[in-house]
Scaffold this motif. Structure first.
Motif, PDB file in Angstrom:
ATOM      1  N   GLU A  72     -13.011  -9.391   5.217  1.00 20.93           N
ATOM      2  CA  GLU A  72     -11.960 -10.294   5.833  1.00 20.93           C
ATOM      3  C   GLU A  72     -10.913  -9.175   6.145  1.00 20.93           C
ATOM      4  O   GLU A  72     -10.770  -8.254   5.783  1.00 20.93           O
ATOM      5  N   ILE A  73     -10.268  -9.496   7.311  1.00 17.45           N
ATOM      6  CA  ILE A  73      -9.306  -8.495   8.268  1.00 17.45           C
ATOM      7  C   ILE A  73      -7.964  -9.034   7.523  1.00 17.45           C
ATOM      8  O   ILE A  73      -7.485 -10.092   7.437  1.00 17.45           O
ATOM      9  N   ARG A  74      -7.425  -7.962   7.045  1.00 16.79           N
ATOM     10  CA  ARG A  74      -6.191  -8.202   6.404  1.00 16.79           C
ATOM     11  C   ARG A  74      -5.200  -6.911   6.633  1.00 16.79           C
ATOM     12  O   ARG A  74      -5.775  -5.864   7.050  1.00 16.79           O
ATOM     13  N   CYS A  75      -3.820  -7.310   6.561  1.00 12.12           N
ATOM     14  CA  CYS A  75      -2.908  -6.009   7.021  1.00 12.12           C
ATOM     15  C   CYS A  75      -1.756  -6.003   5.933  1.00 12.12           C
ATOM     16  O   CYS A  75      -1.495  -7.163   5.634  1.00 12.12           O
ATOM     17  N   PRO A  76      -1.437  -4.864   5.668  1.00  9.42           N
ATOM     18  CA  PRO A  76      -0.340  -4.716   4.541  1.00  9.42           C
ATOM     19  C   PRO A  76       1.135  -5.399   5.035  1.00  9.42           C
ATOM     20  O   PRO A  76       1.427  -5.375   6.423  1.00  9.42           O
ATOM     21  N   ILE A  77       1.831  -5.899   4.204  1.00  9.18           N
ATOM     22  CA  ILE A  77       2.854  -6.803   4.498  1.00  9.18           C
ATOM     23  C   ILE A  77       4.119  -6.139   3.703  1.00  9.18           C
ATOM     24  O   ILE A  77       3.688  -5.786   2.409  1.00  9.18           O
ATOM     25  N   LEU A  78       5.059  -5.960   4.216  1.00  7.12           N
ATOM     26  CA  LEU A  78       6.393  -5.395   3.466  1.00  7.12           C
ATOM     27  C   LEU A  78       7.200  -6.647   3.017  1.00  7.12           C
ATOM     28  O   LEU A  78       7.327  -7.357   3.700  1.00  7.12           O
ATOM     29  N   LEU A  79       7.322  -6.637   1.481  1.00  2.00           N
ATOM     30  CA  LEU A  79       8.044  -7.613   1.021  1.00  2.00           C
ATOM     31  C   LEU A  79       9.392  -7.366   1.245  1.00  2.00           C
ATOM     32  O   LEU A  79       9.908  -6.495   0.946  1.00  2.00           O
TER      33      LEU A  79
END
Length: 78
Positions: free
Chosen positions: A45-52
């Protein structure tokens, strides 16, 4: 467990914690958009980092404390 559908901008955010001071988040295209999960050529699955945001980090710490689990994962809606 049944989860009520809550509309978002088409992105799911997965949050993973280690203790109350560390949270890692990844985003993915929500399959509810078109019924498909985006995958790379190897099937992952393609995911990308997210800044919280700061308040989201505080929510993550509250989840850790509420469930008394130092390592846990949950979905976050924006």
């Amino acid at each position: 467990i049944y989860e009520e559908f809550v509309p978002t901008g088409g992105t799911d955010i997965k949050v993973y914690t280690v203790g109350v001071t560390y949270a890692h988040a990844e985003g993915r295209k929500a399959p509810v958009v078109d019924g498909r999960v985006l995958r790379d050529k190897e099937g992952k699955e393609i995911r990308c980092p997210i800044l919280l945001h700061q308040y989201e980090k505080e929510i993550a710490a509250k989840v850790v404390l509420a469930f008394k689990q130092s390592v846990c994962g949950f979905d976050l809606l924006r």
